[in-house]
Design an enzyme around this catalytic site. Sequence first.
Site, PDB file in Angstrom:
ATOM      1  CD  GLU A   1      -2.862  -1.258   2.292  1.00  0.00           C
ATOM      2  OE1 GLU A   1      -2.332  -1.751   3.313  1.00  0.00           O
ATOM      3  OE2 GLU A   1      -4.039  -0.882   2.241  1.00  0.00           O
TER       4      GLU A   1
ATOM      5  CD  GLU B   1      -3.572  -5.998   3.486  1.00  0.00           C
ATOM      6  OE1 GLU B   1      -3.776  -6.654   2.437  1.00  0.00           O
ATOM      7  OE2 GLU B   1      -2.927  -4.933   3.504  1.00  0.00           O
TER       8      GLU B   1
HETATM    9  C1  LIG Z   1      -2.692  -2.237   7.399  1.00  0.00           C
HETATM   10  C2  LIG Z   1      -2.230  -3.337   6.509  1.00  0.00           C
HETATM   11  O1  LIG Z   1      -3.039  -3.333   5.362  1.00  0.00           O
HETATM   12  C3  LIG Z   1      -2.294  -4.649   7.220  1.00  0.00           C
HETATM   13  C4  LIG Z   1      -1.174  -5.586   6.823  1.00  0.00           C
HETATM   14  O2  LIG Z   1      -0.174  -5.238   6.255  1.00  0.00           O
HETATM   15  S1  LIG Z   1      -1.399  -7.227   7.270  1.00  0.00           S
HETATM   16  C5  LIG Z   1       0.057  -8.024   6.762  1.00  0.00           C
HETATM   17  C6  LIG Z   1       0.100  -8.345   5.317  1.00  0.00           C
HETATM   18  N1  LIG Z   1       1.272  -9.139   5.047  1.00  0.00           N
HETATM   19  C7  LIG Z   1       1.187 -10.442   4.827  1.00  0.00           C
HETATM   20  O3  LIG Z   1       0.120 -11.037   4.801  1.00  0.00           O
HETATM   21  C8  LIG Z   1       2.480 -11.166   4.595  1.00  0.00           C
HETATM   22  C9  LIG Z   1       2.563 -12.443   5.433  1.00  0.00           C
HETATM   23  N2  LIG Z   1       3.853 -13.078   5.261  1.00  0.00           N
HETATM   24  C10 LIG Z   1       4.110 -13.874   4.210  1.00  0.00           C
HETATM   25  O4  LIG Z   1       3.301 -14.113   3.339  1.00  0.00           O
HETATM   26  C11 LIG Z   1       5.486 -14.480   4.147  1.00  0.00           C
HETATM   27  O5  LIG Z   1       6.016 -14.466   5.448  1.00  0.00           O
HETATM   28  C12 LIG Z   1       6.457 -13.705   3.240  1.00  0.00           C
HETATM   29  C13 LIG Z   1       6.050 -13.961   1.786  1.00  0.00           C
HETATM   30  C14 LIG Z   1       6.458 -12.238   3.535  1.00  0.00           C
HETATM   31  C15 LIG Z   1       7.897 -14.232   3.467  1.00  0.00           C
HETATM   32  O6  LIG Z   1       7.911 -15.625   3.321  1.00  0.00           O
HETATM   33  P1  LIG Z   1       9.213 -16.451   3.752  1.00  0.00           P
HETATM   34  O7  LIG Z   1      10.416 -15.792   3.191  1.00  0.00           O
HETATM   35  O8  LIG Z   1       8.932 -17.872   3.415  1.00  0.00           O
HETATM   36  O9  LIG Z   1       9.346 -16.279   5.314  1.00  0.00           O
HETATM   37  P2  LIG Z   1       8.388 -16.784   6.457  1.00  0.00           P
HETATM   38  O10 LIG Z   1       8.966 -17.994   7.078  1.00  0.00           O
HETATM   39  O11 LIG Z   1       6.989 -16.835   6.021  1.00  0.00           O
HETATM   40  O12 LIG Z   1       8.529 -15.556   7.456  1.00  0.00           O
HETATM   41  C16 LIG Z   1       9.761 -15.299   8.128  1.00  0.00           C
HETATM   42  C17 LIG Z   1       9.431 -14.913   9.540  1.00  0.00           C
HETATM   43  O13 LIG Z   1       8.692 -13.692   9.533  1.00  0.00           O
HETATM   44  C18 LIG Z   1       7.449 -13.853  10.185  1.00  0.00           C
HETATM   45  N3  LIG Z   1       6.463 -13.045   9.449  1.00  0.00           N
HETATM   46  C19 LIG Z   1       6.274 -13.002   8.120  1.00  0.00           C
HETATM   47  N4  LIG Z   1       5.320 -12.104   7.814  1.00  0.00           N
HETATM   48  C20 LIG Z   1       4.915 -11.581   8.980  1.00  0.00           C
HETATM   49  C21 LIG Z   1       3.952 -10.591   9.323  1.00  0.00           C
HETATM   50  N5  LIG Z   1       3.243  -9.924   8.390  1.00  0.00           N
HETATM   51  N6  LIG Z   1       3.803 -10.296  10.620  1.00  0.00           N
HETATM   52  C22 LIG Z   1       4.532 -10.916  11.585  1.00  0.00           C
HETATM   53  N7  LIG Z   1       5.473 -11.849  11.310  1.00  0.00           N
HETATM   54  C23 LIG Z   1       5.647 -12.172  10.027  1.00  0.00           C
HETATM   55  C24 LIG Z   1       7.149 -15.345  10.085  1.00  0.00           C
HETATM   56  O14 LIG Z   1       6.275 -15.750  11.114  1.00  0.00           O
HETATM   57  C25 LIG Z   1       8.532 -15.927  10.233  1.00  0.00           C
HETATM   58  O15 LIG Z   1       8.862 -15.896  11.609  1.00  0.00           O
HETATM   59  P3  LIG Z   1       9.862 -17.010  12.220  1.00  0.00           P
HETATM   60  O16 LIG Z   1      11.138 -16.883  11.470  1.00  0.00           O
HETATM   61  O17 LIG Z   1       9.924 -16.648  13.649  1.00  0.00           O
HETATM   62  O18 LIG Z   1       9.174 -18.311  11.960  1.00  0.00           O
END
Ligand SMILES: C[C@H](O)CC(=O)SCCNC(=O)CCNC(=O)[C@H](O)C(C)(C)COP(=O)(O)OP(=O)(O)OC[C@H]1O[C@@H](n2cnc3c(N)ncnc32)[C@H](O)[C@@H]1OP(=O)(O)O
Length: 749
Positions: free
Chosen positions: A114, A134
């Site tokens: 965003e 999200e």
């Molecule tokens: C206001 C806004 O609109 C609201 C938001 O932004 S909501 C959040 C939106 N973001 C997401 O949905 C992304 C979620 N994350 C992912 O899809 C994947 O983690 C990624 C594609 C970014 C990276 O994947 P990858 O490299 O395989 O790493 P992955 O193992 O998943 O994550 C690494 C570490 O970061 C953490 N992590 C990843 N995304 C996170 C997040 N959004 N919040 C908190 N922790 C997160 C994981 O739990 C993991 O922790 P660990 O090492 O302690 O197990």
Amino acid sequence: MKGRTVLEVGADGVAIITITNPPLNLLSVDVMLSLKESVEEALPRENVKAIVVTGSGGKFSGGFDVSVFGGSDGRKENRKVGFMSIEFLTDVLEASSKPIVAAIGGPALGGGFEVALVCHARISTSTAQLGLPELQFGLIPGLGGTQRLPRLVGLTKALEMMLMSTPVTGQDAHILGLVDSVAPTDELVNTARSWALQILERRRPWVTSLHRTDKLEPLAVARAILKVTRRQAQKQAPNLRHQLICIDVIEEGIISGPRIGLLKEAEALEELRQSEITRSLVHIFFARRGTSKIPGITDLGLPPRKVNRIAVVGGGLMGSGIATALIVSDYHVVLKEVNESSLLDGIGRVKVNLESQVKRGKMTQEKIERTLSRLNGVLSYDSFKDVDLVIEAVAENLCLKQQIFADIEKYCPQHSIFACNTSAFDLNAIGERTKSQNRIIGAHFFCPAYVTPLLEIVRTERTSPQVIVDLLDVGKRIKKTPVVVGNCTGFAIGRMFFPYSQSAMLLVERGADVYRVDHAITKFGMPLGPFRVVDRVGFEVAIATSNHYVKAYPERAFKPMLISVLQEENRAGESTRKGFYLYDDNGKASPDPDIQKYVEKAQSTSDVTLMKLSDGDIVEMIFFPIVNEACRILAEGVAVKASDLDIASVLGMEFPAYRGGIIFWANSIGSTYICSKLKDWSMTHGDFFKPCAYLVERAAKGASLVRHLNCFCSVLHVEQMEKPLLVFDMLLLELGGGTGLYTPYVFGH
Ligand SMILES: C[C@H](O)CC(=O)SCCNC(=O)CCNC(=O)[C@H](O)C(C)(C)COP(=O)(O)OP(=O)(O)OC[C@H]1O[C@@H](n2cnc3c(N)ncnc32)[C@H](O)[C@@H]1OP(=O)(O)O
């Protein structure tokens, strides 16, 4: 401070603002405030002509740190709703008098994406991941995504990206017009720098996404699209509101203008972020990542050994599914069968599996031949001399499995891992005729093995940690979520799932209606009610499984009459088009008006009092026995963590993720209530409902059911121990009450 941004101004007059919160540059209030500070510092500076926003370490941002959502944070924001989205991102960043370009490598997801959408142009690498996932957390985008994405890619694509939580690659984003140019990683920031200067010089367009209308469908068309999408969302997830809220917010922006849309979006996010559904889905996100962290195993620092060649023994439904999952993920597979015709059938099944992947859009037709070239069908063990892993997947026949394990031990190299895809047998018994007990492990796949994301990894007390680490790695490469469990009848998932149909039969034999039970359970969120599941599995398999469990856990197994009565009527489930339901040519189920006749026959075999149950009672009487079994599994150390059982229930039983998994859901109800209900029912209906010692103990304290096994890795069966009841002190670290209480535990069954 949870992360920050770093501002550097180059000699070319471009300020680089780098989001710095490694490893994923997640956003937090601190990062956003720091971004605001950096932007507000850069904008008035005379030596700054333009700005590039990027992320440290080649990763733009994984979005907001979701651990703050779902009420777990406790920090209350005093700022006005919409402060970040409207007052900062829209009124300062997007409205800035100097061009701002996003340089995107790695993930640009959620709030991260965003921020990029607010910029006046986006340059990305081809492999970057851009999206608004999200909704997977029960949230909606909260920094303007609902308003800007439809204006950049049109409503249909934007809805798909948001509602399915599917990101696109930088390459695809470029085709969609979301990204202005694709650059190699090492030229990303410099390309963005010069793009920003070119915008300043009016050689590139200066676009404010919020005010674009060219990609938006005409109002009447947009309304029609939103109406259809709303109807689909209601049908697919009747218990969830956030998709509908997202659609409403988008519609508001289209009808009343994007600024009103932004405000509505911010208000909706504020409400959703505190919801129980978000709390559950955030829990599932972390729990899923936590399943591959096994205390005493993955913390030993053992790197996984490279597995190049894998042999699958048996080309039936499971074996061919497993072989498909492996070749799709680039493994070379030897598929062993007993004769030419079975081998051809097995290979044929693999082909059909691959073709089904093409139909589902998961693979291209051209890729099929290349994928199949990694499969080598054989009739003897001769080609097992260089395999690193064998996965045995023949029929559930103990003698046959024992013979296969004895055979492969003769042919395979010393380092080979011997995995067994049993859902039932004790792995110690399977390996009885080998000397390789330390390399025997369970690899329990779920049908269809090339689709279902779960892999139950079963270790015995003798399985070596290295072998567990190796199989975890293979699981990861074939994109499975592993749940590592101990060795016992049914392991964790089978044991948890067993009471599902058992309770349903018990309820019906005591007065409940078959279809009412299934209806109550699907309304709760399960895709199939217990009777539909039994029909699908088939009566023969259901009875065989039931016998297995009755033998292993006689004190708590219920022996239903209903299936036998139906079998006498030549019903066997979905495959015969007659089970609890009737099935048409397309497999569509419809209730059978005759069913009550058979139910009454089953009821007449015992003199129980018939009950009247509400939907709520049905849900409790079906799921509390599952909670009870999950508690036994935890107490026995078959599962290491409660959250592993949450994932097992969601991926293995299709328990609704938005309820957080079986233990998480149970905790939301409370151990005391569940235990008291089970106690009451056990008085009337017998030991099937009797609460286990662990549940009784937790309920007495009003404590959570979460308990983590501290470090011991194996599950020992009392009958297998040389000196039973001597020395097995299993240290259980109680996390629920946070007291750090250690309890000695001896168990057996
Ligand atoms: C206001 C806004 O609109 C609201 C938001 O932004 S909501 C959040 C939106 N973001 C997401 O949905 C992304 C979620 N994350 C992912 O899809 C994947 O983690 C990624 C594609 C970014 C990276 O994947 P990858 O490299 O395989 O790493 P992955 O193992 O998943 O994550 C690494 C570490 O970061 C953490 N992590 C990843 N995304 C996170 C997040 N959004 N919040 C908190 N922790 C997160 C994981 O739990 C993991 O922790 P660990 O090492 O302690 O197990």
